[in-house]
Design a protein around this motif. Structure first.
Motif, PDB file in Angstrom:
ATOM      1  N   UNK A 235      27.661  19.475  24.710  1.00 51.49           N
ATOM      2  CA  UNK A 235      27.412  18.888  23.395  1.00 51.49           C
ATOM      3  C   UNK A 235      27.117  17.400  23.576  1.00 51.49           C
ATOM      4  N   UNK A 236      26.208  16.877  22.770  1.00 55.48           N
ATOM      5  CA  UNK A 236      25.917  15.440  22.774  1.00 55.48           C
ATOM      6  C   UNK A 236      26.625  14.803  21.575  1.00 55.48           C
ATOM      7  N   UNK A 237      27.631  13.975  21.856  1.00 54.81           N
ATOM      8  CA  UNK A 237      28.347  13.263  20.813  1.00 54.81           C
ATOM      9  C   UNK A 237      27.652  11.935  20.508  1.00 54.81           C
ATOM     10  N   UNK A 238      27.468  11.619  19.246  1.00 53.76           N
ATOM     11  CA  UNK A 238      27.143  10.256  18.838  1.00 53.76           C
ATOM     12  C   UNK A 238      28.442   9.637  18.353  1.00 53.76           C
ATOM     13  N   UNK A 239      28.955   8.659  19.094  1.00 51.58           N
ATOM     14  CA  UNK A 239      30.289   8.111  18.851  1.00 51.58           C
ATOM     15  C   UNK A 239      30.197   6.658  18.412  1.00 51.58           C
ATOM     16  N   UNK A 240      31.108   6.275  17.517  1.00 48.46           N
ATOM     17  CA  UNK A 240      31.230   4.893  17.069  1.00 48.46           C
ATOM     18  C   UNK A 240      32.633   4.412  17.402  1.00 48.46           C
ATOM     19  N   UNK A 241      32.729   3.246  18.005  1.00 48.82           N
ATOM     20  CA  UNK A 241      34.027   2.685  18.365  1.00 48.82           C
ATOM     21  C   UNK A 241      33.852   1.361  19.080  1.00 48.82           C
ATOM     22  N   UNK A 242      34.961   0.714  19.348  1.00 47.92           N
ATOM     23  CA  UNK A 242      34.896  -0.528  20.111  1.00 47.92           C
ATOM     24  C   UNK A 242      34.524  -0.230  21.560  1.00 47.92           C
ATOM     25  N   UNK A 243      33.981  -1.234  22.207  1.00 40.25           N
ATOM     26  CA  UNK A 243      33.430  -1.039  23.551  1.00 40.25           C
ATOM     27  C   UNK A 243      34.461  -0.447  24.491  1.00 40.25           C
ATOM     28  N   UNK A 244      35.668  -0.982  24.503  1.00 38.69           N
ATOM     29  CA  UNK A 244      36.708  -0.486  25.419  1.00 38.69           C
ATOM     30  C   UNK A 244      37.099   0.947  25.077  1.00 38.69           C
ATOM     31  N   UNK A 245      37.163   1.259  23.773  1.00 39.14           N
ATOM     32  CA  UNK A 245      37.525   2.615  23.368  1.00 39.14           C
ATOM     33  C   UNK A 245      36.433   3.612  23.744  1.00 39.14           C
ATOM     34  N   UNK A 246      35.178   3.186  23.617  1.00 41.01           N
ATOM     35  CA  UNK A 246      34.072   4.063  24.005  1.00 41.01           C
ATOM     36  C   UNK A 246      34.099   4.351  25.503  1.00 41.01           C
ATOM     37  N   UNK A 247      34.439   3.346  26.291  1.00 40.79           N
ATOM     38  CA  UNK A 247      34.537   3.560  27.732  1.00 40.79           C
ATOM     39  C   UNK A 247      35.646   4.547  28.055  1.00 40.79           C
ATOM     40  N   UNK A 248      36.794   4.395  27.389  1.00 40.49           N
ATOM     41  CA  UNK A 248      37.918   5.304  27.616  1.00 40.49           C
ATOM     42  C   UNK A 248      37.560   6.732  27.203  1.00 40.49           C
ATOM     43  N   UNK A 249      36.892   6.861  26.065  1.00 41.88           N
ATOM     44  CA  UNK A 249      36.507   8.183  25.586  1.00 41.88           C
ATOM     45  C   UNK A 249      35.439   8.797  26.475  1.00 41.88           C
TER      46      UNK A 249
END
Length: 538
Positions: free
Chosen positions: A332-346
């Motif tokens: 699946x391709x997720x389009x995610x919104x979040x802070x930079x550090x949180x996106x890296x963790x996710x």
């Protein structure tokens, strides 16, 4: 240049013929009448004409197209095929198998009654169920039996009604049964209702003040997500601890048809202009982690656990806004919104590899195709029985399914970016269709003269029987709601045009989810069904 000179030139230049008939076939396939077109299958019809006129194309093109096509089909379906058999899509998988089995049974009965050649019957089966992978498998399976040319003729005869019949079914059945597919189905601009849009909404519902946004129940709406908060003149990603406040401006992402419900629930549409999105706080991620696959989005709680909001999911080329009950599938391709550090963790948690999004490993592609061709050549069977082979259709398909399911086996990567995979798949398909049509075109007229209108009648029966039987079984035995049943039938018939006709009449995403659950199973079993038909009728 005179027509005779052009004809003689084409007879001597098969490479020009190949690309000329592909171009003309794609032009024919792009002609749309009431939302229906032939697509890539238009190449088969121009190739049949070219073959009838005596033209030829380079040798080996069809074989190359076949292995590329089935391999890419397997890679695309592998990550969902096995999952669809064992998880909540089991009922839809069974429905898909039932549809294929009914089509195969009807083909066998009709071919036996009419004494049709095996290749012609296999082609009618593939055309009536609009399955080009089944056409490929049948053509390859008949190659050693001397009836491969008839397969493409049967396909060409049955295919047009195979496309039209399913579209008419999903449009007419709800009218006959007076099914209310969606309360807003007759509203203006319903055809645009599935479009995803971003809207700024001002909080004005006193019942929400002080409640945590992530737990407010908004995400339980069919296709709505709150992704950002307007603060300091810009949009900042939503955090798990953020709460509703009077006058607060929120960015709501959702389908147009669902948006007004969310707006009324939260407050009212804001007069502010939508600021430019912050690109470094949004990222597209590919899911490969087994810890996520098969889980419901609500159970994963990405905002609470990772600080990100998943605003869209793209699956099998279809993009939709998820809700808490959406089940995650591999790749699946997720389009995610979040802070930079949180996106890296996710990103680490979902198993995303940035190279996997755009890069194609040619070494893995070559090794996979080599293994698939070798596997297709190996004979196997029960003791005392006649050994059989998977062939050029079955071998690459099986290897691709396994690689697509596991993603990576040793150094061999089983993931091909969608854009690359679709290009290779379409290229392989038009090469294969061109070869099949040119080879079958020479016998087209004599076949029609011998069997006449009965071929078309059998194709209609093969298309209609699965539809007529599958609906009551889906709605009564499997207890599927109407939209889920219709979406599953579209997937079982591998009919994307019918899905488009259905989604144009309803605001629900249920048909799309049902379609992508049933489609991979139907795809594989149609290939198996075409092989079994050849064995039974041969």
């Amino acid at each position: 240049m005179s027509l005779d000179a052009l004809h003689n030139l084409l007879l001597e230049q098969p490479l020009i013929v190949l690309f000329a008939l592909i171009a003309s076939g794609l032009i024919l396939g792009s002609v749309t009448i009431k939302g229906i077109n032939l697509g890539s299958s238009g190449v088969l019809f121009t190739a049949l004409l070219a073959g009838h006129l005596g033209y030829a194309i380079p040798a080996g093109v069809g074989t190359l197209g076949l292995v590329l096509f089935v391999y890419c089909v397997g890679i695309g379906a592998g990550d969902r095929f096995f999952a669809s058999l064992v998880r909540e899509g089991t009922a839809l998988a069974k429905l898909a198998v039932l549809i294929v089995a009914l089509g195969a049974a009807m083909t066998w009965a009709g071919a036996t009654l009419l004494d049709l050649p095996t290749g012609l019957a296999a082609g009618i089966f593939a055309g009536a169920l609009t399955s080009t992978p089944a056409l490929a498998a049948a053509t390859e399976g008949m190659a050693g039996l001397g009836g491969g040319n008839a397969v493409s003729i049967g396909y060409g005869i049955a295919y047009p009604f195979g496309v039209i019949g399913v579209v008419l079914f999903v449009q007419i059945l709800p009218r006959i049964l007076k099914l209310d597919l969606d309360a807003d189905a007759d509203a203006p601009n319903t055809d645009c209702g599935n479009r995803v849009e971003n809207v700024l909404v001002e909080v004005a519902n006193p019942n929400l003040y002080g409640q945590r946004i992530a737990e407010s129940g908004v995400t339980n709406f069919n296709a709505i997500q709150i992704s950002r908060i307007y603060a300091g003149g810009c949009l900042v990603p939503l955090r798990y601890d953020d709460v509703f406040e009077e006058g607060q401006i929120l960015l709501v992402v959702g389908r147009r048809c669902e948006m007004q419900i969310a707006i009324d629930f939260i407050g009212h549409r804001s007069d502010r202009k939508l600021p430019r999105d912050v690109e470094n706080e949004r990222q597209s991620l590919v899911v490969t982690s087994s810890a996520f696959i098969g889980q419901k989005l609500g159970d994963l709680a990405p905002l609470r656990n990772y600080g990100v909001v998943i605003t869209r999911i793209t699956r099998l080329g279809l993009t939709f806004v998820p809700n808490a009950n959406t089940v995650i599938e591999r790749h699946d391709h997720f389009t995610c919104v979040g802070r930079v550090d949180d996106l890296k963790k996710f990103s680490v948690a979902v198993g995303h590899r940035s190279s996997a999004v755009d890069a194609t490993c040619l070494l893995s592609l070559s090794v996979g195709l080599t293994l698939g061709i070798l596997l297709g050549m190996l004979p196997f069977g029960l003791p005392g029985g006649t050994p059989i082979t998977l062939g050029l259709a079955g071998g690459p398909l099986f290897v691709a399914l396994v690689l697509g399911h596991f993603g990576k086996i040793g150094p061999i990567v089983g993931f091909i970016p969608r854009q690359t995979r679709m290009l290779l798949q379409e290229l392989g398909l038009v090469f294969f269709l061109a070869n099949a049509g040119v080879r079958g075109g020479g016998a087209l007229v004599s076949t029609l003269q011998e069997h006449g209108v009965m071929l078309f009648a059998l194709g209609v029966c093969v298309s209609c029987l699965p539809l007529i039987v599958a609906w009551p079984i889906a709605s009564t035995y499997f207890k599927m709601p109407p939209l889920q049943a219709l979406g599953g039938i579209c997937g079982g018939m591998t009919s994307t045009p019918a899905l488009g006709a259905l989604t144009a009449k309803t605001d629900s995403q249920t048909p799309v989810i049902s379609y992508v659950s049933a489609y991979p199973v139907a795809l594989i079993f149609m290939i198996i069904g075409s092989k079994l038909l050849i064995k039974l009728l041969g």
